[in-house]
Design a protein around this motif. Structure first.
Motif, PDB file in Angstrom:
ATOM      1  N   SER A 103      37.757  34.287  43.509  1.00 54.91           N
ATOM      2  CA  SER A 103      36.697  34.262  42.488  1.00 54.91           C
ATOM      3  C   SER A 103      37.279  34.248  41.084  1.00 54.91           C
ATOM      4  O   SER A 103      36.679  33.698  40.150  1.00 54.91           O
ATOM      5  CB  SER A 103      35.764  35.457  42.657  1.00 54.91           C
ATOM      6  OG  SER A 103      36.419  36.671  42.367  1.00 54.91           O
ATOM      7  N   GLN A 104      38.472  34.826  40.922  1.00 58.00           N
ATOM      8  CA  GLN A 104      39.124  34.823  39.607  1.00 58.00           C
ATOM      9  C   GLN A 104      39.567  33.420  39.211  1.00 58.00           C
ATOM     10  O   GLN A 104      39.751  33.155  38.018  1.00 58.00           O
ATOM     11  CB  GLN A 104      40.322  35.770  39.621  1.00 58.00           C
ATOM     12  CG  GLN A 104      39.934  37.235  39.680  1.00 58.00           C
ATOM     13  CD  GLN A 104      41.136  38.153  39.794  1.00 58.00           C
ATOM     14  OE1 GLN A 104      42.191  37.768  40.266  1.00 58.00           O
ATOM     15  NE2 GLN A 104      40.975  39.385  39.349  1.00 58.00           N
ATOM     16  N   LEU A 105      39.720  32.528  40.183  1.00 55.62           N
ATOM     17  CA  LEU A 105      40.040  31.140  39.855  1.00 55.62           C
ATOM     18  C   LEU A 105      38.923  30.500  39.041  1.00 55.62           C
ATOM     19  O   LEU A 105      39.144  29.550  38.288  1.00 55.62           O
ATOM     20  CB  LEU A 105      40.271  30.336  41.142  1.00 55.62           C
ATOM     21  CG  LEU A 105      41.522  30.675  41.950  1.00 55.62           C
ATOM     22  CD1 LEU A 105      41.495  29.960  43.297  1.00 55.62           C
ATOM     23  CD2 LEU A 105      42.786  30.294  41.175  1.00 55.62           C
ATOM     24  N   ALA A 106      37.709  31.029  39.186  1.00 53.63           N
ATOM     25  CA  ALA A 106      36.577  30.522  38.406  1.00 53.63           C
ATOM     26  C   ALA A 106      36.366  31.338  37.141  1.00 53.63           C
ATOM     27  O   ALA A 106      36.201  30.773  36.046  1.00 53.63           O
ATOM     28  CB  ALA A 106      35.305  30.547  39.255  1.00 53.63           C
ATOM     29  N   THR A 107      36.375  32.666  37.251  1.00 50.49           N
ATOM     30  CA  THR A 107      35.964  33.504  36.123  1.00 50.49           C
ATOM     31  C   THR A 107      37.003  33.571  35.007  1.00 50.49           C
ATOM     32  O   THR A 107      36.629  33.618  33.828  1.00 50.49           O
ATOM     33  CB  THR A 107      35.655  34.928  36.611  1.00 50.49           C
ATOM     34  OG1 THR A 107      36.793  35.467  37.289  1.00 50.49           O
ATOM     35  CG2 THR A 107      34.467  34.924  37.569  1.00 50.49           C
ATOM     36  N   LEU A 108      38.290  33.574  35.333  1.00 47.97           N
ATOM     37  CA  LEU A 108      39.296  33.688  34.270  1.00 47.97           C
ATOM     38  C   LEU A 108      39.375  32.442  33.387  1.00 47.97           C
ATOM     39  O   LEU A 108      39.413  32.566  32.162  1.00 47.97           O
ATOM     40  CB  LEU A 108      40.662  34.037  34.864  1.00 47.97           C
ATOM     41  CG  LEU A 108      40.808  35.484  35.364  1.00 47.97           C
ATOM     42  CD1 LEU A 108      42.218  35.740  35.881  1.00 47.97           C
ATOM     43  CD2 LEU A 108      40.460  36.488  34.282  1.00 47.97           C
ATOM     44  N   PRO A 109      39.413  31.218  33.942  1.00 53.04           N
ATOM     45  CA  PRO A 109      39.350  30.043  33.049  1.00 53.04           C
ATOM     46  C   PRO A 109      38.071  30.007  32.221  1.00 53.04           C
ATOM     47  O   PRO A 109      38.076  29.575  31.069  1.00 53.04           O
ATOM     48  CB  PRO A 109      39.410  28.855  34.030  1.00 53.04           C
ATOM     49  CG  PRO A 109      40.128  29.385  35.216  1.00 53.04           C
ATOM     50  CD  PRO A 109      39.679  30.814  35.334  1.00 53.04           C
ATOM     51  N   LEU A 110      36.968  30.470  32.811  1.00 55.32           N
ATOM     52  CA  LEU A 110      35.706  30.524  32.083  1.00 55.32           C
ATOM     53  C   LEU A 110      35.818  31.449  30.879  1.00 55.32           C
ATOM     54  O   LEU A 110      35.334  31.144  29.786  1.00 55.32           O
ATOM     55  CB  LEU A 110      34.614  31.014  33.033  1.00 55.32           C
ATOM     56  CG  LEU A 110      33.159  30.783  32.633  1.00 55.32           C
ATOM     57  CD1 LEU A 110      32.875  29.299  32.510  1.00 55.32           C
ATOM     58  CD2 LEU A 110      32.239  31.415  33.669  1.00 55.32           C
ATOM     59  N   GLN A 111      36.460  32.591  31.067  1.00 55.95           N
ATOM     60  CA  GLN A 111      36.693  33.513  29.959  1.00 55.95           C
ATOM     61  C   GLN A 111      37.580  32.867  28.890  1.00 55.95           C
ATOM     62  O   GLN A 111      37.422  33.125  27.700  1.00 55.95           O
ATOM     63  CB  GLN A 111      37.341  34.796  30.469  1.00 55.95           C
ATOM     64  CG  GLN A 111      36.404  35.676  31.271  1.00 55.95           C
ATOM     65  CD  GLN A 111      37.098  36.887  31.872  1.00 55.95           C
ATOM     66  OE1 GLN A 111      38.189  37.252  31.454  1.00 55.95           O
ATOM     67  NE2 GLN A 111      36.476  37.503  32.859  1.00 55.95           N
ATOM     68  N   GLY A 112      38.519  32.028  29.320  1.00 51.23           N
ATOM     69  CA  GLY A 112      39.375  31.330  28.361  1.00 51.23           C
ATOM     70  C   GLY A 112      38.587  30.403  27.456  1.00 51.23           C
ATOM     71  O   GLY A 112      38.831  30.330  26.248  1.00 51.23           O
ATOM     72  N   ILE A 113      37.625  29.699  28.028  1.00 49.89           N
ATOM     73  CA  ILE A 113      36.760  28.827  27.230  1.00 49.89           C
ATOM     74  C   ILE A 113      36.000  29.649  26.190  1.00 49.89           C
ATOM     75  O   ILE A 113      35.906  29.277  25.010  1.00 49.89           O
ATOM     76  CB  ILE A 113      35.767  28.066  28.139  1.00 49.89           C
ATOM     77  CG1 ILE A 113      36.521  27.114  29.073  1.00 49.89           C
ATOM     78  CG2 ILE A 113      34.761  27.284  27.294  1.00 49.89           C
ATOM     79  CD1 ILE A 113      35.647  26.483  30.154  1.00 49.89           C
TER      80      ILE A 113
END
Length: 450
Positions: free
Chosen positions: A287-297
């Motif tokens: 799930s962090q594969l989705a949430t961490l890049p999202l936080q980067g944006i």
């Protein structure tokens, strides 16, 4: 880039170009930061003979790890937007006071957290669902990681102050350097020196230490706009309390992740045993594969919004339209290839099959997370602490955690019910958050209140 050119770019550069300049390095940094969190688990899951038990034991440390991260971001995510707003008002002296106070707070928290978590690690891991088989691995990993938590707090708490000044590439390098060191040291310590889970923890601590040194050298050097100065280390109520008020929403988000993790592992341990808990360990990493890049944006857009809100440039604050495409694509890939993701973390056939089934349920609503995160982070960038806090509580604290315990009372397959709580809360929270954002955003800009 000097202070003048950075400020001019924030005020005059085209928003798509400026967002790309700040968001792309932030996304890369978050993807690399993801390696900190999952590379240990990938190697641990493939330790011959004990990989599944060791992976489950280390996964039970996740709530403590999340709490450490939560305290780091209490200072970082609360202080950095306040510093950016002060910079937008051309008040760098106040911005530096914010930087110094947040650093002092991080050191104080590091001391307290290290003592508490190191002392009570065995009891906490047992509470989280550790069995006699998995507890030794969890304690071995936890205590080494906890001793190095000061470096984690510095890296996570201070790095946002680098990004918010416009030095996104420097911020990215903090994570790159640490991640590369971690990737190199992990197999050496785990397999060559035969240290097992202790080697994984030691590799992570050493890599975070290098990242912390990198940050401190930059913030005390010549290139930074805001300097870390000793005279600003004395905590002042009028400086630190507004930062804490703003950072509390991120703290709640991360600390409720910890409570959420405890809720999942304790329930799954009761209904599905070590196999279900092991699957949850893998799912958390995926799930962090989705949430961490999202936080980067969102991190890339935050300095733009905060600076121009402080400078009174209302039109330049309206710029967030990116996140849902990413989460929708990730959702589709997960549903099509769940075994591919499960196999990254383990070679145990039973665990892979079980995890693939659970992934499809757990990730069924992840397409909606883009709305939730983008809107909530936008409120925080505009200094709207109360709204941001409420939205931070909504998905996990108000919806998801109660559902984890309620749904098994009405659904015969108890493990299915526990995993089903996630997509239900994702979709409901995203709908409420998006409606709130659309109804309040223009009013906030018109009032121009910080």
């Amino acid at each position: 880039m000097d202070m003048k050119s950075n400020s001019q770019a924030m005020e005059t550069e085209k928003i798509p170009c400026l967002l790309a300049q700040l968001a792309i390095p932030a996304v890369v940094a978050q993807i690399i930061n993801l390696l900190y969190n999952i590379v240990d688990r990938i190697y641990i899951g493939h330790i011959s003979g004990v990989g599944a038990a060791a992976l489950t034991g280390v996964g039970l440390f996740t709530p403590i790890l999340m709490l450490i991260n939560a305290f780091a971001m209490l200072a970082g995510s609360g202080g950095a937007p306040r510093a950016a707003i002060s910079m937008g008002k051309k008040d760098n002296k106040t911005a530096e006071k914010i930087l110094g106070n947040c650093f002092a707070l991080l050191i104080l928290m590091a001391v307290i957290l290290t003592i508490v978590f190191f002392t009570f690690a065995p009891q906490l891991l047992t509470l989280f669902g550790a069995s006699e088989k998995t507890l030794p691995y969890g304690v071995a990993y936890a205590r080494i990681y906890i001793l190095g938590s000061i470096f984690v707090l510095i890296v996570m708490g201070m790095n946002p102050f680098i990004t918010t000044q416009g030095f996104a590439k420097i911020s990215m390098m903090t994570t790159v350097i640490g991640a590369v060191i971690n990737i190199i040291l992990d197999p050496i310590f785990i397999f060559v020196f035969n240290l097992g889970v202790r080697g994984a923890a030691l590799a992570t601590v050493l890599s975070q230490a290098v990242g912390a040194i990198w940050i401190l050298r930059f913030l005390s050097g010549k290139k930074t706009i805001l300097h870390l100065r000793k005279e600003n280390f004395r905590l002042q109520k009028d400086v630190i309390l507004p930062c804490l008020a703003l950072g509390i929403s991120t703290f709640v988000m991360l600390s409720t992740e910890s409570i959420l993790s405890i809720s999942f592992t304790s329930s799954l341990s009761r209904y599905g045993g070590d196999l279900a808990v092991g699957a949850m360990t893998i799912i958390t990493s995926v799930s962090q594969l989705a949430t961490l890049p999202l936080q980067g944006i969102c991190q890339g857009g935050q300095p733009i919004m905060s600076y121009n809100f402080g400078a009174g440039n209302k039109e330049r604050v309206k710029q967030f339209k990116v996140c849902t495409i990413f989460t929708s694509c990730f959702w589709l890939i997960i549903l099509l290839f769940p075994k591919l993701f499960a196999g990254i973390f383990s070679n145990n056939t039973d665990l892979i099959t079980y995890t693939a089934w659970a992934l499809r349920i757990y990730m069924a609503g992840i397409f909606s997370i883009g709305f939730q995160v983008a809107c909530q982070q936008s409120f925080m960038a505009l200094g709207q602490a109360k709204v941001s806090l409420l939205l931070a509580c909504l998905r996990k604290l108000i919806l998801l955690i109660p559902l984890i315990f309620i749904l098994p009372l009405f659904i015969q397959d108890k493990v299915f019910a526990v995993f089903l709580a996630e997509p239900i809360s994702d979709i409901v929270a995203a709908a409420i958050t998006t409606i709130t954002f659309m109804s309040r955003f223009n009013g906030i800009l018109d009032r121009g209140k910080v």
